[in-house]
Design a protein around this motif. Structure first.
Motif, PDB file in Angstrom:
ATOM      1  N   GLU A 149       0.849  -1.190   0.000  1.00 48.79           N
ATOM      2  CA  GLU A 149       0.000   0.000   0.000  1.00 48.79           C
ATOM      3  C   GLU A 149       0.889   1.246   0.000  1.00 48.79           C
ATOM      4  OE1 GLU A 149      -3.427   2.112   2.766  1.00 48.79           O
ATOM      5  OE2 GLU A 149      -2.723   0.097   3.237  1.00 48.79           O
ATOM      6  N   LEU A 150       0.594   2.177  -0.930  1.00 44.33           N
ATOM      7  CA  LEU A 150       1.358   3.424  -1.041  1.00 44.33           C
ATOM      8  C   LEU A 150       0.609   4.560  -0.364  1.00 44.33           C
ATOM      9  CD1 LEU A 150       2.477   3.083  -4.782  1.00 44.33           C
ATOM     10  CD2 LEU A 150       3.764   2.456  -2.732  1.00 44.33           C
ATOM     11  N   ASN A 151       1.282   5.682  -0.194  1.00 47.85           N
ATOM     12  CA  ASN A 151       0.673   6.812   0.517  1.00 47.85           C
ATOM     13  C   ASN A 151      -0.182   7.692  -0.401  1.00 47.85           C
ATOM     14  OD1 ASN A 151       2.725   7.926  -0.994  1.00 47.85           O
ATOM     15  ND2 ASN A 151       3.558   9.210   0.629  1.00 47.85           N
ATOM     16  N   LYS A 152      -0.352   7.324  -1.683  1.00 46.69           N
ATOM     17  CA  LYS A 152      -1.158   8.128  -2.606  1.00 46.69           C
ATOM     18  C   LYS A 152      -2.439   7.382  -2.981  1.00 46.69           C
ATOM     19  CE  LYS A 152       2.209  11.056  -4.665  1.00 46.69           C
ATOM     20  NZ  LYS A 152       2.402  11.900  -5.773  1.00 46.69           N
ATOM     21  N   LEU A 153      -3.422   8.172  -3.313  1.00 46.25           N
ATOM     22  CA  LEU A 153      -4.699   7.591  -3.740  1.00 46.25           C
ATOM     23  C   LEU A 153      -4.632   7.265  -5.232  1.00 46.25           C
ATOM     24  CD1 LEU A 153      -7.125  10.057  -1.917  1.00 46.25           C
ATOM     25  CD2 LEU A 153      -6.466   7.749  -1.186  1.00 46.25           C
ATOM     26  N   ALA A 154      -5.513   6.383  -5.667  1.00 44.59           N
ATOM     27  CA  ALA A 154      -5.596   6.045  -7.088  1.00 44.59           C
ATOM     28  C   ALA A 154      -6.037   7.278  -7.861  1.00 44.59           C
ATOM     29  CB  ALA A 154      -6.575   4.901  -7.301  1.00 44.59           C
ATOM     30  N   GLY A 155      -5.393   7.539  -8.988  1.00 39.26           N
ATOM     31  CA  GLY A 155      -5.737   8.695  -9.811  1.00 39.26           C
ATOM     32  C   GLY A 155      -4.936   9.951  -9.485  1.00 39.26           C
ATOM     33  N   GLU A 156      -4.221   9.941  -8.387  1.00 31.28           N
ATOM     34  CA  GLU A 156      -3.385  11.105  -8.073  1.00 31.28           C
ATOM     35  C   GLU A 156      -2.222  11.166  -9.052  1.00 31.28           C
ATOM     36  OE1 GLU A 156      -2.095  12.558  -4.184  1.00 31.28           O
ATOM     37  OE2 GLU A 156      -3.452  11.094  -3.306  1.00 31.28           O
ATOM     38  N   PRO A 157      -1.714  12.388  -9.352  1.00 28.30           N
ATOM     39  CA  PRO A 157      -0.623  12.495 -10.321  1.00 28.30           C
ATOM     40  C   PRO A 157       0.691  11.917  -9.777  1.00 28.30           C
ATOM     41  CG  PRO A 157      -1.136  14.648  -9.389  1.00 28.30           C
ATOM     42  CD  PRO A 157      -2.172  13.703  -8.870  1.00 28.30           C
ATOM     43  N   LEU A 158       1.478  11.424 -10.716  1.00 27.76           N
ATOM     44  CA  LEU A 158       2.822  10.949 -10.370  1.00 27.76           C
ATOM     45  C   LEU A 158       3.729  12.173 -10.179  1.00 27.76           C
ATOM     46  CD1 LEU A 158       1.465   8.626 -12.163  1.00 27.76           C
ATOM     47  CD2 LEU A 158       3.792   7.903 -12.577  1.00 27.76           C
ATOM     48  N   GLU A 159       4.788  11.972  -9.449  1.00 24.12           N
ATOM     49  CA  GLU A 159       5.751  13.060  -9.248  1.00 24.12           C
ATOM     50  C   GLU A 159       7.037  12.737  -9.992  1.00 24.12           C
ATOM     51  OE1 GLU A 159       5.922  13.218  -4.974  1.00 24.12           O
ATOM     52  OE2 GLU A 159       4.324  14.708  -4.891  1.00 24.12           O
ATOM     53  N   ILE A 160       7.561  13.743 -10.717  1.00 29.45           N
ATOM     54  CA  ILE A 160       8.795  13.566 -11.480  1.00 29.45           C
ATOM     55  C   ILE A 160       9.909  14.295 -10.739  1.00 29.45           C
ATOM     56  CG2 ILE A 160      10.015  14.120 -13.612  1.00 29.45           C
ATOM     57  CD1 ILE A 160       6.372  13.181 -13.437  1.00 29.45           C
ATOM     58  N   PHE A 161      10.951  13.546 -10.412  1.00 28.79           N
ATOM     59  CA  PHE A 161      12.107  14.093  -9.692  1.00 28.79           C
ATOM     60  C   PHE A 161      13.310  14.130 -10.628  1.00 28.79           C
ATOM     61  CE2 PHE A 161       9.380  12.466  -6.369  1.00 28.79           C
ATOM     62  CZ  PHE A 161       9.505  13.394  -5.360  1.00 28.79           C
ATOM     63  N   VAL A 162      14.071  15.210 -10.559  1.00 28.73           N
ATOM     64  CA  VAL A 162      15.345  15.329 -11.281  1.00 28.73           C
ATOM     65  C   VAL A 162      16.424  15.537 -10.225  1.00 28.73           C
ATOM     66  CG1 VAL A 162      16.695  16.655 -12.932  1.00 28.73           C
ATOM     67  CG2 VAL A 162      14.261  16.283 -13.328  1.00 28.73           C
ATOM     68  N   ASN A 163      17.341  14.565 -10.161  1.00 34.16           N
ATOM     69  CA  ASN A 163      18.396  14.562  -9.138  1.00 34.16           C
ATOM     70  C   ASN A 163      17.819  14.730  -7.736  1.00 34.16           C
ATOM     71  OD1 ASN A 163      20.365  14.160 -11.016  1.00 34.16           O
ATOM     72  ND2 ASN A 163      21.127  16.251 -11.011  1.00 34.16           N
ATOM     73  N   GLY A 164      16.696  14.062  -7.488  1.00 36.69           N
ATOM     74  CA  GLY A 164      16.101  14.068  -6.157  1.00 36.69           C
ATOM     75  C   GLY A 164      15.248  15.282  -5.854  1.00 36.69           C
ATOM     76  N   LYS A 165      15.071  16.206  -6.785  1.00 37.66           N
ATOM     77  CA  LYS A 165      14.265  17.405  -6.566  1.00 37.66           C
ATOM     78  C   LYS A 165      12.997  17.317  -7.412  1.00 37.66           C
ATOM     79  CE  LYS A 165      17.471  19.338  -4.093  1.00 37.66           C
ATOM     80  NZ  LYS A 165      17.316  19.466  -2.666  1.00 37.66           N
ATOM     81  N   LEU A 166      11.867  17.607  -6.787  1.00 37.15           N
ATOM     82  CA  LEU A 166      10.577  17.578  -7.493  1.00 37.15           C
ATOM     83  C   LEU A 166      10.515  18.722  -8.494  1.00 37.15           C
ATOM     84  CD1 LEU A 166       7.704  16.376  -7.717  1.00 37.15           C
ATOM     85  CD2 LEU A 166       7.012  18.009  -5.966  1.00 37.15           C
ATOM     86  N   VAL A 167      10.271  18.393  -9.780  1.00 35.40           N
ATOM     87  CA  VAL A 167      10.205  19.433 -10.805  1.00 35.40           C
ATOM     88  C   VAL A 167       8.872  19.441 -11.545  1.00 35.40           C
ATOM     89  CG1 VAL A 167      12.692  19.542 -11.181  1.00 35.40           C
ATOM     90  CG2 VAL A 167      11.330  17.964 -12.517  1.00 35.40           C
ATOM     91  N   ALA A 168       8.133  18.321 -11.532  1.00 33.74           N
ATOM     92  CA  ALA A 168       6.880  18.281 -12.288  1.00 33.74           C
ATOM     93  C   ALA A 168       5.970  17.184 -11.754  1.00 33.74           C
ATOM     94  CB  ALA A 168       7.169  18.050 -13.773  1.00 33.74           C
ATOM     95  N   ARG A 169       4.691  17.224 -12.203  1.00 37.52           N
ATOM     96  CA  ARG A 169       3.722  16.175 -11.902  1.00 37.52           C
ATOM     97  C   ARG A 169       3.098  15.735 -13.225  1.00 37.52           C
ATOM     98  NH1 ARG A 169       2.707  19.848  -7.644  1.00 37.52           N
ATOM     99  NH2 ARG A 169       3.333  18.984  -5.628  1.00 37.52           N
ATOM    100  N   GLY A 170       2.633  14.498 -13.261  1.00 37.64           N
ATOM    101  CA  GLY A 170       2.047  14.003 -14.505  1.00 37.64           C
ATOM    102  C   GLY A 170       1.185  12.780 -14.260  1.00 37.64           C
TER     103      GLY A 170
END
Length: 197
Positions: A149-170
């Motif tokens: 079980e993950l801490n996000k709900l179904a349908g929530e956006p994914l998080e895109i990290f660049v070198n460990g820093k959050l830069v976008a969602r999708g």
């Protein structure tokens, strides 16, 4: 009598050296040092002339040594002063080019060149569905078919990290039987600053 004569001679020699210094001679104390060095040699002759045989007395020898030491110290001091004057004349104030105008008006291609410089730097890009924490005991009990079980709900956006820093969602998509991420939101600079705190 000879002591008084020698002391009078030394006093006269020192007075002559000081007068030469006031007149601006380059090395006035060399004459005094030479006179002090000659004084021990001249003292036995003066002693024999006055009826004393066998060299200088202790007072005369001490006076001659003091005169030689003082002359040597004065020579060293004059030499140091000359060296300091030479170095002071050789030293000059540092001047630096004013770069204010160049900073205000950069060359038009400077930005492009800086960007080209970093284009080949590798970055680690990762997409995160969610996170969870497990104890080692729970991790060891995982097997094929187990559900985490993950801490996000179904349908929530994914998080895109660049070198460990959050830069976008999708959102997750499937293209040619491969997973992909379609970007829906780019993180604003204000949100990045908030994440730093």
């Amino acid at each position: 009598m000879a002591d008084e004569l020698d002391q009078d001679q030394l006093a006269a020699q020192w007075a002559a050296a000081l007068e030469a210094q006031e007149e601006g001679d380059p090395d006035p104390f060399e004459a005094a040092a030479a006179a002090a060095a000659a004084a021990p040699a001249a003292a036995p002759a003066a002693a024999q002339k006055n009826g004393k045989a066998g060299g200088m007395s202790d007072d005369e020898r001490l006076a001659a040594e003091w005169a030689a030491a003082l002359a040597s110290d004065e020579q060293d001091q004059v030499k140091k002063e000359k060296e300091q004057a030479f170095f002071a004349s050789a030293a000059r104030e540092a001047t630096f080019k004013d770069l204010t105008e160049e900073a205000k008006n950069p060359r038009p291609d400077s930005g492009k060149r800086e960007l080209d410089f970093i284009l080949d730097i590798p970055l680690d890009v990762s997409a995160e569905l969610g996170r969870t924490r497990l104890l080692i005991n729970e991790l060891l009990q995982l097997g094929q078919g187990s559900v985490v079980e993950l801490n996000k709900l179904a349908g929530e956006p994914l998080e895109i990290f660049v070198n460990g820093k959050l830069v976008a969602r999708g959102e997750a998509v499937v293209i040619n039987e491969k997973f992909g991420v379609r970007l829906t939101d780019i993180i604003s600079p204000i949100e990045r600053v908030k994440q730093l705190a």
